[in-house]
Design an enzyme around this catalytic site. Structure first.
Site, PDB file in Angstrom:
ATOM      1  N   ASP A  84     -75.684 -84.187   0.772  1.00  0.00           N
ATOM      2  CA  ASP A  84     -76.334 -83.537  -0.515  1.00  0.00           C
ATOM      3  C   ASP A  84     -76.303 -82.146  -0.444  1.00  0.00           C
ATOM      4  O   ASP A  84     -77.030 -81.306  -1.362  1.00  0.00           O
ATOM      5  CB  ASP A  84     -77.611 -84.221  -0.656  1.00  0.00           C
ATOM      6  N   LYS A 140     -85.060 -79.981  -3.683  1.00  0.00           N
ATOM      7  CA  LYS A 140     -84.569 -80.897  -5.086  1.00  0.00           C
ATOM      8  C   LYS A 140     -85.438 -82.202  -4.847  1.00  0.00           C
ATOM      9  O   LYS A 140     -86.071 -82.477  -3.812  1.00  0.00           O
ATOM     10  CB  LYS A 140     -83.166 -81.153  -4.978  1.00  0.00           C
TER      11      LYS A 140
HETATM   12  O1  C5P Z   1     -74.563 -87.022   5.089  1.00  0.00           O
HETATM   13  P1  C5P Z   1     -75.688 -86.742   5.806  1.00  0.00           P
HETATM   14  O2  C5P Z   1     -75.296 -86.199   7.320  1.00  0.00           O
HETATM   15  O3  C5P Z   1     -76.936 -85.828   5.001  1.00  0.00           O
HETATM   16  O4  C5P Z   1     -76.481 -88.133   5.914  1.00  0.00           O
HETATM   17  C1  C5P Z   1     -77.234 -88.474   6.685  1.00  0.00           C
HETATM   18  C2  C5P Z   1     -76.979 -89.889   7.181  1.00  0.00           C
HETATM   19  O5  C5P Z   1     -77.525 -90.710   5.966  1.00  0.00           O
HETATM   20  C3  C5P Z   1     -75.677 -90.354   7.358  1.00  0.00           C
HETATM   21  O6  C5P Z   1     -75.199 -90.432   8.745  1.00  0.00           O
HETATM   22  C4  C5P Z   1     -75.625 -91.886   6.744  1.00  0.00           C
HETATM   23  O7  C5P Z   1     -76.074 -92.869   7.876  1.00  0.00           O
HETATM   24  C5  C5P Z   1     -76.727 -91.766   5.505  1.00  0.00           C
HETATM   25  N1  C5P Z   1     -76.143 -91.869   4.427  1.00  0.00           N
HETATM   26  C6  C5P Z   1     -75.290 -93.108   3.809  1.00  0.00           C
HETATM   27  N2  C5P Z   1     -74.680 -92.757   2.599  1.00  0.00           N
HETATM   28  C7  C5P Z   1     -75.075 -91.477   2.173  1.00  0.00           C
HETATM   29  C8  C5P Z   1     -75.581 -90.656   2.587  1.00  0.00           C
HETATM   30  C9  C5P Z   1     -75.922 -90.449   3.635  1.00  0.00           C
HETATM   31  O8  C5P Z   1     -75.308 -93.808   4.468  1.00  0.00           O
HETATM   32  N3  C5P Z   1     -74.300 -91.585   0.742  1.00  0.00           N
END
Ligand code: C5P
Length: 293
Positions: free
Chosen positions: A134, A9
C-alpha cells in the site's frame, strides 16, 4: 532541514479476490487519505548513514519504513549524504491506517524535492512497490482505486458524498499483524469485487448517499472472529450511535461516517469516556494542502 506531513488512509472497500501463486492476495480496494498525520523532519548530517529518531522508541531503527525509503533512494542513486529522520508519530501503529507506508512516501517525495533528484514518477512507483503493497497509493493520495496486491493505483477525481463528511476512527488497544490476518482468510472471505465496483459507480454518479452494503471489507469477518476486542469496539460504536461500522484495512481500527459534526462529536465523546482511542477526522485530497500553503 525539511518538515513534511504524512497522512493516514482508510479503506472504504477492500475486496479480496483470492490468493495468488506468489503468496500475496489479489485485491480491489478503494482508499482515501484522511486528515490524521505524522510529522517528519529531514535533517542533513555529517555522517554517511541514515539515523531514525521516532517518538515511539521501538520504531527508532533501520527497519522503519521511513529509513528504508531513504536507504532505497540512496542506494539507487549511490548517494553518500547522511540524513537524520525525526518522526513525530500521531497515526496509530499497526492499526490498518498505513502510517508506516505513508511515512515512506513522505520521505521519498521530500528527498526528491530537497536534493533535486533525477527520479521520475515511474522510478518512485517502482521503489514504493518494493517497500510495501500500500506504499504506492501515497504517491498520489486522495481517493484512489488500488488493484493487484494494492500497488496498481488509479487516482479518482470523485469526492466522498456529504454523508461521509466526518469520519470517526476508533482504535481498539491491540495491534494486528497484516500478514496473520491474510493468512487466516478462507475461501468464504473472498469476494468478486462487486463492492468496490458498486462504490466506484456510486461515487461517479455523485449522489448524496452511499448504500452501506458497498462499504465491504473482506478481512473484517476474520478479524472480528479472531480479536474479541475489535468485535466489542464495534458493538460499542453501534451502541453509541454510529450509523454503521467498518474495519479499515487489516484493522484493528474501525470507522464510521457522519454528515454532521454534532452527532459525530457525541459518539466520539461517549467512546472516549469508555476509554477508547478515538479520532474525529475527514477526507483530505492532495489539492487541499496546496490551497492551505
Ligand atoms: O506488502 P506488505 O509487506 O505491506 O504486506 C504485508 C503482508 O500482508 C504480506 O507479507 C502478505 O502476507 C500480506 N498481504 C497479502 N496480500 C496483499 C497485501 C499483503 O497477502 N495484497
Amino acid at each position: 532541514m525539511h518538515f513534511v506531513r504524512s497522512y493516514a488512509k482508510i479503506n472504504l472497500t477492500l475486496d479480496v479476490l483470492g490468493q495468488r501463486s506468489d503468496g500475496y492476495h489479489e485485491l480491489i480496494t478503494i482508499m482515501q487519505t484522511i486528515d490524521l498525520y505524522d510529522t517528519i523532519c529531514l535533517i542533513a548530517n555529517q555522517d554517511t548513514g541514515v539515523r531514525m529518531i521516532c517518538t515511539h522508541p521501538e520504531l527508532s531503527n533501520d527497519e522503519n519504513l521511513a529509513a528504508r525509503a531513504a536507504q532505497a533512494i540512496r542506494q539507487r542513486l549511490s548517494l553518500t549524504q547522511g540524513l537524520d529522520i525525526e518522526l513525530h508519530k500521531r497515526i496509530p501503529v499497526a492499526a490498518g491506517l498505513a502510517g508506516g507506508s505513508s511515512n515512506a512516501v513522505a520521505v521519498l517525495l521530500a528527498l526528491r524535492h530537497w536534493w533535486q533528484l533525477p527520479l521520475s514518477t515511474a522510478d518512485l512507483q517502482t521503489i514504493a512497490a518494493t517497500l510495501g503493497s500500500d506504499v504506492p497509493f501515497f504517491l498520489t493520495g486522495g481517493l484512489a482505486l488500488c488493484e493487484g496486491r494494492g500497488e496498481r493505483v488509479t487516482p479518482l477525481v470523485y469526492r466522498l458524498p456529504p454523508s461521509m463528511r466526518w469520519i470517526l476512527l476508533v482504535k481498539p488497544a491491540i495491534s494486528v499483524s497484516t500478514a496473520s490476518v491474510f493468512r487466516n482468510l478462507t475461501a468464504r472471505d473472498y469476494s468478486d469485487g462487486t463492492a468496490s465496483r458498486s462504490l466506484l459507480a456510486t461515487l461517479a454518479e455523485g449522489g448524496n448517499q452511499l448504500p452501506l452494503e458497498n462499504l465491504h471489507n473482506s478481512l473484517e469477518h476474520s478479524v472480528l472472529e479472531q480479536y474479541p476486542q475489535v468485535a466489542q469496539a464495534r458493538e460499542d460504536m453501534l451502541h453509541a450511535g454510529a450509523p454503521y461500522v467498518r474495519l479499515s484495512g487489516s484493522g484493528p481500527t474501525l470507522f464510521s461516517t457522519f454528515s454532521n459534526l454534532s452527532p459525530a462529536a457525541q459518539v466520539q465523546q461517549q467512546l472516549h469516556a469508555q476509554g477508547y482511542e478515538v479520532y474525529l477526522t475527514h477526507a483530505i485530497y492532495p489539492d487541499d494542502e496546496k490551497k492551505a500553503d
